[in-house]
Write a protein that holds these residues in place. Structure first.
Motif, PDB file in Angstrom:
ATOM      1  N   PHE A 120      38.717  21.578  41.926  1.00  0.00           N
ATOM      2  CA  PHE A 120      37.629  21.112  42.793  1.00  0.00           C
ATOM      3  C   PHE A 120      37.343  22.060  43.954  1.00  0.00           C
ATOM      4  O   PHE A 120      36.619  21.695  44.877  1.00  0.00           O
ATOM      5  CB  PHE A 120      37.948  19.707  43.330  1.00  0.00           C
ATOM      6  N   VAL A 121      37.923  23.256  43.931  1.00  0.00           N
ATOM      7  CA  VAL A 121      37.598  24.239  44.980  1.00  0.00           C
ATOM      8  C   VAL A 121      36.834  25.378  44.304  1.00  0.00           C
ATOM      9  O   VAL A 121      37.431  26.233  43.641  1.00  0.00           O
ATOM     10  CB  VAL A 121      38.869  24.780  45.687  1.00  0.00           C
ATOM     11  N   PHE A 122      35.535  25.361  44.420  1.00  0.00           N
ATOM     12  CA  PHE A 122      34.656  26.355  43.805  1.00  0.00           C
ATOM     13  C   PHE A 122      34.971  26.577  42.325  1.00  0.00           C
ATOM     14  O   PHE A 122      34.826  27.684  41.818  1.00  0.00           O
ATOM     15  CB  PHE A 122      34.744  27.698  44.545  1.00  0.00           C
TER      16      PHE A 122
ATOM     17  N   LEU B 222      47.154  24.560  43.174  1.00  0.00           N
ATOM     18  CA  LEU B 222      47.247  25.226  44.470  1.00  0.00           C
ATOM     19  C   LEU B 222      46.080  26.205  44.563  1.00  0.00           C
ATOM     20  O   LEU B 222      45.974  27.127  43.754  1.00  0.00           O
ATOM     21  CB  LEU B 222      48.572  25.984  44.472  1.00  0.00           C
ATOM     22  N   SER B 223      45.200  25.968  45.534  1.00  0.00           N
ATOM     23  CA  SER B 223      44.017  26.827  45.618  1.00  0.00           C
ATOM     24  C   SER B 223      44.365  28.193  46.208  1.00  0.00           C
ATOM     25  O   SER B 223      45.174  28.303  47.136  1.00  0.00           O
ATOM     26  CB  SER B 223      42.949  26.163  46.485  1.00  0.00           C
ATOM     27  N   SER B 224      43.679  29.210  45.704  1.00  0.00           N
ATOM     28  CA  SER B 224      43.853  30.566  46.264  1.00  0.00           C
ATOM     29  C   SER B 224      43.361  30.609  47.714  1.00  0.00           C
ATOM     30  O   SER B 224      43.752  31.490  48.474  1.00  0.00           O
ATOM     31  CB  SER B 224      43.086  31.580  45.423  1.00  0.00           C
ATOM     32  N   ALA B 225      42.505  29.633  48.094  1.00  0.00           N
ATOM     33  CA  ALA B 225      41.965  29.650  49.455  1.00  0.00           C
ATOM     34  C   ALA B 225      43.069  29.507  50.500  1.00  0.00           C
ATOM     35  O   ALA B 225      42.971  30.075  51.591  1.00  0.00           O
ATOM     36  CB  ALA B 225      40.952  28.507  49.618  1.00  0.00           C
TER      37      ALA B 225
ATOM     38  N   ARG C 293      44.231  39.794  44.147  1.00  0.00           N
ATOM     39  CA  ARG C 293      45.132  39.334  43.081  1.00  0.00           C
ATOM     40  C   ARG C 293      46.423  38.727  43.611  1.00  0.00           C
ATOM     41  O   ARG C 293      47.530  39.112  43.214  1.00  0.00           O
ATOM     42  CB  ARG C 293      45.457  40.483  42.119  1.00  0.00           C
ATOM     43  N   ALA C 294      46.259  37.764  44.532  1.00  0.00           N
ATOM     44  CA  ALA C 294      47.418  37.121  45.150  1.00  0.00           C
ATOM     45  C   ALA C 294      48.355  36.537  44.099  1.00  0.00           C
ATOM     46  O   ALA C 294      47.912  35.996  43.091  1.00  0.00           O
ATOM     47  CB  ALA C 294      46.939  36.013  46.083  1.00  0.00           C
ATOM     48  N   TRP C 295      49.625  36.649  44.348  1.00  0.00           N
ATOM     49  CA  TRP C 295      50.690  36.089  43.525  1.00  0.00           C
ATOM     50  C   TRP C 295      50.830  36.750  42.158  1.00  0.00           C
ATOM     51  O   TRP C 295      51.495  36.212  41.272  1.00  0.00           O
ATOM     52  CB  TRP C 295      50.521  34.571  43.340  1.00  0.00           C
TER      53      TRP C 295
ATOM     54  N   PRO D 128      39.478  39.786  41.830  1.00  0.00           N
ATOM     55  CA  PRO D 128      39.391  38.621  42.709  1.00  0.00           C
ATOM     56  C   PRO D 128      40.173  38.842  44.003  1.00  0.00           C
ATOM     57  O   PRO D 128      41.293  39.355  43.970  1.00  0.00           O
ATOM     58  CB  PRO D 128      40.034  37.510  41.870  1.00  0.00           C
ATOM     59  N   ALA D 129      39.565  38.447  45.097  1.00  0.00           N
ATOM     60  CA  ALA D 129      40.215  38.643  46.390  1.00  0.00           C
ATOM     61  C   ALA D 129      39.745  37.597  47.381  1.00  0.00           C
ATOM     62  O   ALA D 129      38.668  37.027  47.235  1.00  0.00           O
ATOM     63  CB  ALA D 129      39.897  40.038  46.923  1.00  0.00           C
ATOM     64  N   ILE D 130      40.585  37.377  48.390  1.00  0.00           N
ATOM     65  CA  ILE D 130      40.294  36.443  49.480  1.00  0.00           C
ATOM     66  C   ILE D 130      40.097  37.284  50.735  1.00  0.00           C
ATOM     67  O   ILE D 130      40.914  38.176  51.016  1.00  0.00           O
ATOM     68  CB  ILE D 130      41.519  35.531  49.727  1.00  0.00           C
TER      69      ILE D 130
HETATM   70  C1  LIG Z   1      35.249  30.736  41.170  1.00  0.00           C
HETATM   71  S1  LIG Z   1      36.361  30.866  42.517  1.00  0.00           S
HETATM   72  C2  LIG Z   1      37.638  29.803  41.936  1.00  0.00           C
HETATM   73  C3  LIG Z   1      38.597  29.367  43.013  1.00  0.00           C
HETATM   74  C4  LIG Z   1      39.731  28.502  42.488  1.00  0.00           C
HETATM   75  N1  LIG Z   1      39.243  27.238  41.988  1.00  0.00           N
HETATM   76  C5  LIG Z   1      40.802  28.239  43.543  1.00  0.00           C
HETATM   77  O1  LIG Z   1      40.975  27.110  43.989  1.00  0.00           O
HETATM   78  O2  LIG Z   1      41.501  29.204  43.891  1.00  0.00           O
HETATM   79  C6  LIG Z   1      37.003  32.487  42.221  1.00  0.00           C
HETATM   80  C7  LIG Z   1      37.399  33.183  43.509  1.00  0.00           C
HETATM   81  O3  LIG Z   1      38.630  32.676  43.983  1.00  0.00           O
HETATM   82  C8  LIG Z   1      39.356  33.711  44.610  1.00  0.00           C
HETATM   83  N2  LIG Z   1      40.636  33.882  43.898  1.00  0.00           N
HETATM   84  C9  LIG Z   1      41.070  33.147  42.866  1.00  0.00           C
HETATM   85  N3  LIG Z   1      42.316  33.511  42.497  1.00  0.00           N
HETATM   86  C10 LIG Z   1      42.672  34.513  43.334  1.00  0.00           C
HETATM   87  C11 LIG Z   1      43.846  35.300  43.467  1.00  0.00           C
HETATM   88  N4  LIG Z   1      44.902  35.143  42.677  1.00  0.00           N
HETATM   89  N5  LIG Z   1      43.881  36.234  44.456  1.00  0.00           N
HETATM   90  C12 LIG Z   1      42.833  36.404  45.279  1.00  0.00           C
HETATM   91  N6  LIG Z   1      41.682  35.690  45.190  1.00  0.00           N
HETATM   92  C13 LIG Z   1      41.613  34.747  44.237  1.00  0.00           C
HETATM   93  C14 LIG Z   1      38.482  34.952  44.580  1.00  0.00           C
HETATM   94  O4  LIG Z   1      37.714  34.980  45.766  1.00  0.00           O
HETATM   95  C15 LIG Z   1      37.625  34.671  43.372  1.00  0.00           C
HETATM   96  O5  LIG Z   1      36.434  35.402  43.406  1.00  0.00           O
END
Ligand SMILES: C[S@@+](CC[C@H](N)C(=O)[O-])C[C@H]1O[C@@H](n2cnc3c(N)ncnc32)[C@H](O)[C@@H]1O
Length: 242
Positions: A89-91, A114-117, A194-196, A218-220
């Motif tokens: 439920f997070v994006f 666990l959300s990446s956020a 690419r966290a974790w 993917p990045a935060i």
């Molecule tokens: C479509 S959203 C999905 C988010 C996912 N539902 C969550 O709760 O983490 C995809 C974005 O999440 C972030 N993201 C997801 N996994 C990540 C990771 N392992 N490391 C860094 N950013 C990540 C990036 O910003 C990526 O573009």
């Protein structure tokens, strides 16, 4: 019969919830996303069929086909797992899938992840809130439903941390808008890629330098005083901030 929307967490399979691991072990079929790490797939019932519906950026048109696939699979299997990166439920468009299943009369259960956020910053030693540094956190996607940019000017707040998902391609505009909104050029910024995973990488700087960071999704992106912290190695932390 039942579709389980399961959050796979940010990467490392050890970060799955116990419930998610159990449901994966009981799955007849797993419909997985691109961001799900291979270490998570080790928990899947070896007899289960795995369908990869990985979406790249700009391929959101496929969402209706995914909804239909889940409905079709629910007629043929007892336990259908829709496995999504982070939290559904997070994006993650999990809400849209729940609504589509509900409209089709399919029973649906959501298992959080666990959300990446929140866990992405933590992987780099960044607490998204920290007493005296940040009194709250805003989690935001850089883009809206039709691809339009979020207006970051209104999100500039010196006492709040900003955690931005899907923002790497727009980092220059994000920095410019936050400066326009009133944040200082020296506001700390960290980008966690690419966290974790074994490829995790953290780049640190400020709003002045964010536009020139060499980073990929993917990045935060973390903006605010907390982005200067690294509590994995407390020696490195500027104690004046604590
Ligand atoms: C479509 S959203 C999905 C988010 C996912 N539902 C969550 O709760 O983490 C995809 C974005 O999440 C972030 N993201 C997801 N996994 C990540 C990771 N392992 N490391 C860094 N950013 C990540 C990036 O910003 C990526 O573009």
């Amino acid at each position: 019969m039942t579709v389980y929307l399961v959050g796979a967490g940010p990467g490392d399979g050890d970060l799955l919830t116990v419930r998610a691991a159990r449901v994966l072990g009981e799955a007849d079929v797993v419909v997985r996303d691109r961001l799900v790490d291979e270490s998570v797939m080790e928990y899947v019932n070896p007899q289960a069929q795995v369908i990869d519906v990985g979406k790249g950026p700009g391929e959101s048109f496929r969402q209706t086909s995914i909804n239909q696939l889940l409905i079709d699979l629910s007629q043929r299997y007892d336990t259908v797992v829709r496995l999504k990166g982070g939290d559904p439920f997070v994006f993650g468009r999990g809400g849209e899938e729940v609504l589509a299943l509900h409209q089709a009369g399919v029973s649906c259960v959501v298992v959080p992840g666990l959300s990446s956020a929140l866990s992405g910053p933590l992987a780099a030693g960044i607490p998204v809130t920290h007493r005296g540094v940040s009194r709250g956190v805003t989690i935001v996607s850089a883009r809206g439903a039709s691809g339009e940019m979020t207006d970051f000017r209104g999100l500039a707040h010196p006492e709040l941390s900003l955690v931005i998902l899907m923002g790497v391609e727009h980092r220059g505009v994000i920095a410019a808008q936050l400066l326009e909104g009133g944040l200082s050029e020296d506001t700390p910024v960290a980008v966690v890629e690419r966290a974790w995973s074994e490829q995790q990488r953290t780049t640190r700087g400020s709003l002045r330098t964010l536009g020139s960071f060499d980073v990929r999704p993917p990045a935060i992106i973390v903006v605010g005083g907390v982005a200067a912290l690294d509590l994995r190695s407390v020696k490195l932390v500027d104690v004046a901030l604590l």
